[in-house]
Scaffold this active site. Structure first.
Site, PDB file in Angstrom:
ATOM      1  N   CYS A   1      -2.081   7.899   5.048  1.00  0.00           N
ATOM      2  CA  CYS A   1      -2.342   7.461   3.679  1.00  0.00           C
ATOM      3  C   CYS A   1      -3.715   7.953   3.215  1.00  0.00           C
ATOM      4  O   CYS A   1      -3.949   8.123   2.032  1.00  0.00           O
ATOM      5  CB  CYS A   1      -2.243   5.957   3.580  1.00  0.00           C
ATOM      6  SG  CYS A   1      -3.042   5.099   4.938  1.00  0.00           S
TER       7      CYS A   1
ATOM      8  N   GLU B   1       0.886  -1.169   0.000  1.00  0.00           N
ATOM      9  CA  GLU B   1       0.000   0.000   0.000  1.00  0.00           C
ATOM     10  C   GLU B   1       0.917   1.211   0.000  1.00  0.00           C
ATOM     11  O   GLU B   1       1.777   1.329   0.873  1.00  0.00           O
ATOM     12  CB  GLU B   1      -0.867  -0.044   1.257  1.00  0.00           C
ATOM     13  CG  GLU B   1      -1.955   0.986   1.231  1.00  0.00           C
ATOM     14  CD  GLU B   1      -1.985   1.763   2.516  1.00  0.00           C
ATOM     15  OE1 GLU B   1      -2.211   1.182   3.566  1.00  0.00           O
ATOM     16  OE2 GLU B   1      -1.761   2.985   2.432  1.00  0.00           O
TER      17      GLU B   1
END
Ligand code: NAP
Length: 526
Positions: free
Chosen positions: A302, A265
């Protein structure tokens, strides 16, 4: 529990002999004691060999045993209390309150996976009845279930020292799947990693499991992570961090003699499309919420909302003014590490001095060495469409406002986006038609679409999705957060013509695990 600088490897703790590293307190600008021993190649090999040996028995643990282990790990994590909160806060510059919240969520996530294991739906137990009388050929009876892939390597993230780190979603989902885990601690919070690692190590022992179910490695530079991904015992990797780091590991996993998947990710700007009616009626309200969410945790998330896309017209000037007004009151915040601070400073400086964007406001000036000053830039959509790289992530409290000429240009911006973890649409009742046009475009760009909400409020549950097309992640078919994250670490096995006494419990006719199963395409109640 005291931080000693050792790594839990199996049931032992070792002080790595490949040098020492120290943690750094970004708030005070000083190193923190004690030194940590860096893992040698032998430590990596031992941890991986132990994990492989543990796999034989761990994969066979009952749902009750595995669930109880995950609950113990959660309880041990919570029992660390102030020692953990204070160590993590000093290693990251995050507040104790933030660390407490993360710890509670991490424990809840481990317990969610305990429930996931017990429910057993992850096995996807499926039976197709045979028909020996079928013409022209008899129909074979097929029985399928999912099984764990094998030991998993996890790279802890810098920005969530608990929730996406040693006991985070990658570890919890791999352990739930039946895969032993070897974690590479993030270099910026080794003490936090040691404490959490020892809490899991204790849970392994209390649960009577093979010692190799969990190990933790301290590294410096890339050597330990590279050796871990290369190790033949490792069957999959979970990673959260930079695009450069993630892609280096994806390539490494693919280049092995036996390639393995690396679920990385990486990067996302999480655009917010403010549609014209919403812009006209609630620009100031949107702006103050946006600034609050964009600066939470110094923007080092994120899921930080990092881009606003709006059409010039009624409300646009009010939006710009309200963003500037809200941002001016935001204090500068300590960033996670000198490296992350330096990257952020360089990226905002580039935007400030570039031809394509202008700074419309800054937050309060920094008071300490590694304080990140918030900033919002404005850019014309024409510039962005000509140079899509301008839409890259600024990891920290910064965002860009993209000014579109009309709805066609807004749709073009959406179509030109890279893969994202999230896209938010801010809409009013008058925006439904435009939203209907945008939806199929953004569906191709992200795995999570929000309406009138901001991305960095995540509920971790059964339907949670945290993933997206590249470069948000390396594999958009999976989520790294939420119950279905377990699927990354499973593979299907089909059994044909096996005598009943050899069938795995999940596929036996008497259904001893009381699973919900699919039989001949229909859900069969337990
Ligand atoms: P990173 O540099 O990607 O490092 C993450 C982990 O991967 C560390 O444990 C690192 O080990 C390891 N690693 C990185 N490259 C490697 C390689 N080539 N081979 C082997 N191991 C490797 O991420 P970071 O330190 O967390 O932050 C750096 C930047 O990443 C930030 O400035 C930010 O832009 C971005 N970031 C993004 C997110 C997000 O969620 N989108 C989260 C965190 C960070 P070593 O440190 O020991 O080398």
């Amino acid at each position: 529990m005291k931080v000693t600088g050792e790594m839990p490897i199996g049931k032992a703790t070792r002080f790595g002999a490949a040098g020492t590293v120290k943690a750094f307190d970004p708030r005070r600008g000083v190193e923190i004691e004690p030194p940590f021993g860096v893992a040698t190649a032998d430590d990596v090999d031992d941890a991986c060999q132990l994990a492989l040996r543990a796999f034989e028995s761990y994969r066979e643990t009952s749902p009750a045993e595995r669930g109880a282990f995950l609950v113990r790990a959660a309880d041990n994590l919570l029992a660390l209390g102030d020692v953990l909160y204070e160590r993590a806060a000093s290693e990251t510059g995050l507040t104790v309150e933030r660390i407490k919240g993360e710890t509670a969520r991490t424990a809840a996530q481990l317990k969610l996976f305990a429930d996931v294991v017990r429910h057993g739906r992850w096995r996807n137990a499926t039976i197709d009845s045979g028909d020996p009388t079928r013409e022209p050929l008899p129909k074979a009876e097929l029985r399928m279930q999912k099984v764990p892939v094998g030991p998993v390597a996890v790279f802890g993230a810098s920005n969530f020292p608990i929730l996406y780190s040693v006991a985070g979603g990658d570890t919890a989902s791999a352990l739930a799947a039946g895969c032993p885990v070897v974690v590479k601690a993030h270099g910026s919070h080794p003490g936090t990693s040691e404490l959490v690692g020892k809490a899991i190590q204790a849970a392994v022992a209390q649960s009577g499991l093979h010692e190799g179910v969990f190990s933790l490695l301290i590294g410096a530079g890339n050597a330990v992570g590279e050796a871990l991904v290369d190790h033949p015992a490792i069957h999959a990797v979970g990673f959260t961090g930079s695009e450069a780091g993630g892609m280096a590991l994806v390539r490494r996993g693919a280049a092995r003699p036996v390639p393995i998947p690396v679920f990385a990710e990486m990067t996302s700007v999480n655009p917010n499309f403010v549609l014209p009616h919403a812009l006209e009626v609630r620009a100031p309200e949107f702006a103050s919420r946006f600034v609050e969410r964009m600066t939470a945790g110094a923007g080092q998330m994120c899921l930080k909302p990092g881009m606003i896309v709006a059409i010039e017209g009624p409300g646009f000037g009010a939006l710009r003014d309200a963003l500037a007004h809200a941002l001016r009151g935001v204090p500068a915040q300590t960033m996670l590490s000198p490296g992350i601070y330096e990257n952020f400073r360089r990226e905002t400086e580039r935007s400030r001095h570039g031809q394509s964007s202008v700074s419309i406001a800054q937050g309060q000036a920094p008071e300490a060495r590694f304080d990140g000053q918030s900033e919002i830039f404005e850019m014309d959509a024409t510039e962005l469409l000509a140079e899509p790289a301008l839409a890259g992530e600024m990891f920290g409290p910064a965002a860009v406002l993209v000014r579109c000429r009309d709805t066609q240009q807004m749709l073009a911006v959406a179509a030109g986006l890279q893969g994202q973890l999230t896209v938010a649409l801010h809409i009013d009742s008058g925006d439904i038609e435009l939203a209907r046009l945008l939806l199929p475009v953004v569906e191709r760009k992200t795995n999570r679409i929000l309406a009138n909400k901001f991305s960095n409020m995540v509920e971790i549950g059964y339907a949670t999705v945290h993933g997206g097309p590249f470069p948000a992640t390396s594999d958009s078919r999976f989520t790294s957060v939420g119950a279905t994250a377990i699927e990354r670490f499973l593979r299907p096995v089909c059994y044909e013509n096996l005598p009943a006494e050899l069938l795995p419990p999940a596929l036996r006719d008497d259904n001893p695990l009381s699973l919900w199963r699919v039989r001949d395409g229909e859900l069969e109640q337990r």
